[in-house]
Design a protein around this motif. Structure first.
Motif, PDB file in Angstrom:
ATOM      1  N   SER A 105       0.864  -1.167   0.000  1.00 50.02           N
ATOM      2  CA  SER A 105       0.000   0.000   0.000  1.00 50.02           C
ATOM      3  C   SER A 105       0.905   1.223   0.000  1.00 50.02           C
ATOM      4  CB  SER A 105      -0.851  -0.024   1.277  1.00 50.02           C
ATOM      5  OG  SER A 105      -1.324   1.262   1.563  1.00 50.02           O
ATOM      6  N   ASP A 106       0.465   2.295  -0.655  1.00 49.89           N
ATOM      7  CA  ASP A 106       1.283   3.508  -0.582  1.00 49.89           C
ATOM      8  C   ASP A 106       0.650   4.493   0.392  1.00 49.89           C
ATOM      9  OD1 ASP A 106      -0.926   4.080  -1.999  1.00 49.89           O
ATOM     10  OD2 ASP A 106       0.109   4.829  -3.778  1.00 49.89           O
ATOM     11  N   LYS A 107      -0.227   3.968   1.242  1.00 51.50           N
ATOM     12  CA  LYS A 107      -0.929   4.857   2.161  1.00 51.50           C
ATOM     13  C   LYS A 107      -0.015   5.329   3.281  1.00 51.50           C
ATOM     14  CE  LYS A 107      -5.645   3.513   1.287  1.00 51.50           C
ATOM     15  NZ  LYS A 107      -5.808   4.504   0.231  1.00 51.50           N
ATOM     16  N   ARG A 108      -0.163   6.610   3.618  1.00 53.67           N
ATOM     17  CA  ARG A 108       0.684   7.219   4.651  1.00 53.67           C
ATOM     18  C   ARG A 108      -0.073   7.311   5.968  1.00 53.67           C
ATOM     19  NH1 ARG A 108       0.814  12.267   3.155  1.00 53.67           N
ATOM     20  NH2 ARG A 108      -0.937  11.768   1.835  1.00 53.67           N
ATOM     21  N   PHE A 163       2.588   0.015   4.879  1.00 57.04           N
ATOM     22  CA  PHE A 163       2.244   1.428   4.989  1.00 57.04           C
ATOM     23  C   PHE A 163       3.502   2.292   5.126  1.00 57.04           C
ATOM     24  CE2 PHE A 163      -1.486  -0.819   6.710  1.00 57.04           C
ATOM     25  CZ  PHE A 163      -2.472  -0.288   5.897  1.00 57.04           C
ATOM     26  N   ASP A 223      -3.061   9.667   5.036  1.00 56.18           N
ATOM     27  CA  ASP A 223      -4.226   8.851   4.700  1.00 56.18           C
ATOM     28  C   ASP A 223      -4.873   8.249   5.941  1.00 56.18           C
ATOM     29  OD1 ASP A 223      -3.964   8.963   1.760  1.00 56.18           O
ATOM     30  OD2 ASP A 223      -2.046   7.989   2.189  1.00 56.18           O
ATOM     31  N   PHE A 224      -4.148   8.307   7.058  1.00 55.16           N
ATOM     32  CA  PHE A 224      -4.650   7.671   8.267  1.00 55.16           C
ATOM     33  C   PHE A 224      -3.915   8.256   9.467  1.00 55.16           C
ATOM     34  CE2 PHE A 224      -6.330   4.495  11.004  1.00 55.16           C
ATOM     35  CZ  PHE A 224      -7.301   3.813  10.287  1.00 55.16           C
ATOM     36  N   LEU A 253     -10.143   1.168   6.639  1.00 55.05           N
ATOM     37  CA  LEU A 253      -9.904   1.542   5.237  1.00 55.05           C
ATOM     38  C   LEU A 253     -10.885   0.820   4.305  1.00 55.05           C
ATOM     39  CD1 LEU A 253      -5.996   1.650   5.137  1.00 55.05           C
ATOM     40  CD2 LEU A 253      -7.564   3.596   4.893  1.00 55.05           C
TER      41      LEU A 253
END
Ligand code: CA
Length: 230
Positions: A2-5, A28, A49-50, A118
């Motif tokens: 995932s490229d979520k930050r 992450f 993102d979170f 998510l």
């Protein structure tokens, strides 16, 4: 991957470290802020993102930070609390956290919660699509109004009954296992008894089948799961 930050706001360095490690391992990108003020500085530049947010923080506490953040963004937030902060925890959810974990927690559990939040948000966004009406011989299912009719009369379904029927009917003839249904309808919540699926199928049959004991639409695929037959 995932490229979520994810921004982890945690003032206990050892906990911040282990949480970061597990999140990174799960794919992450992780940034850590050691107090509320530092978190604000980071968030003012860019919303991640979170956010994983410890409730008891030096400088600016978790609740104030949540309030501040909610004025700016809908970024998902998981709040981390200690047991004695029970009341604050509830206030945190009302203040706009999406979920919470209670210390001590397993980092793996936290990763699962992040993923579940998510997924839920992904589903909600997908649900914001246009109205879709599925029509079969005697059954119609409307995605937005969540109205189901059988032979022209509306039937009352619970939220989960609707979600399950809509999922199955959107993929006619595709077999879903119990685990897949638990995952997609209940968000894979670990505390849900797998027997719940069976109960929901039975209730749905009573509502949509002309003969629930010999269903024509909601079929059991023995040893595998369930499918919708148009
Ligand atoms: Ca703390």
């Amino acid at each position: 991957m995932s490229d979520k930050r994810i921004l982890v706001v945690e003032d206990e360095p050892s906990l911040a470290e282990v949480v970061s490690l597990y999140l990174k391992r799960a794919g992450f990108q992780v940034q850590v802020a050691a107090d509320g003020k530092q978190a604000m500085n980071i968030l003012e530049k860019q919303i991640p993102d979170f956010v994983i947010l410890d409730l008891m923080l030096p400088e600016v506490d978790g609740l104030s930070l949540t309030r501040w953040l909610r004025d700016r963004s809908n970024v998902p937030i998981i709040m981390v609390t200690a047991r004695r902060e029970e009341i604050d925890r509830i206030a945190g959810l009302e203040m706009g956290a999406d979920d919470y974990v209670v210390k001590p927690f397993s980092p793996q559990e936290l990763v699962s919660r992040v993923r579940a939040v998510l997924r839920r948000i992904g589903r909600e966004q997908a649900g914001a699509e246009l109205e879709r009406v599925l029509s079969f011989d005697t059954i119609t299912i409307s995605s937005l109004t969540r109205v189901v009719t059988v032979k022209g009369s509306q039937v009352e379904l619970t939220a989960k009954e609707f979600d399950m029927l809509y999922l199955l009917a959107r993929h006619p003839k595709q077999v879903f296992t119990r685990d897949q249904l638990l995952e997609r309808v209940w968000g894979g919540a670990a505390y849900i008894d797998p027997g719940t699926v069976t109960v929901h199928v039975r209730r749905l049959r009573e509502k949509i089948e002309s003969d629930p004991s010999s269903p024509k639409h909601l079929l059991t695929v023995w040893g595998v799961g369930y499918k919708f037959e148009p």
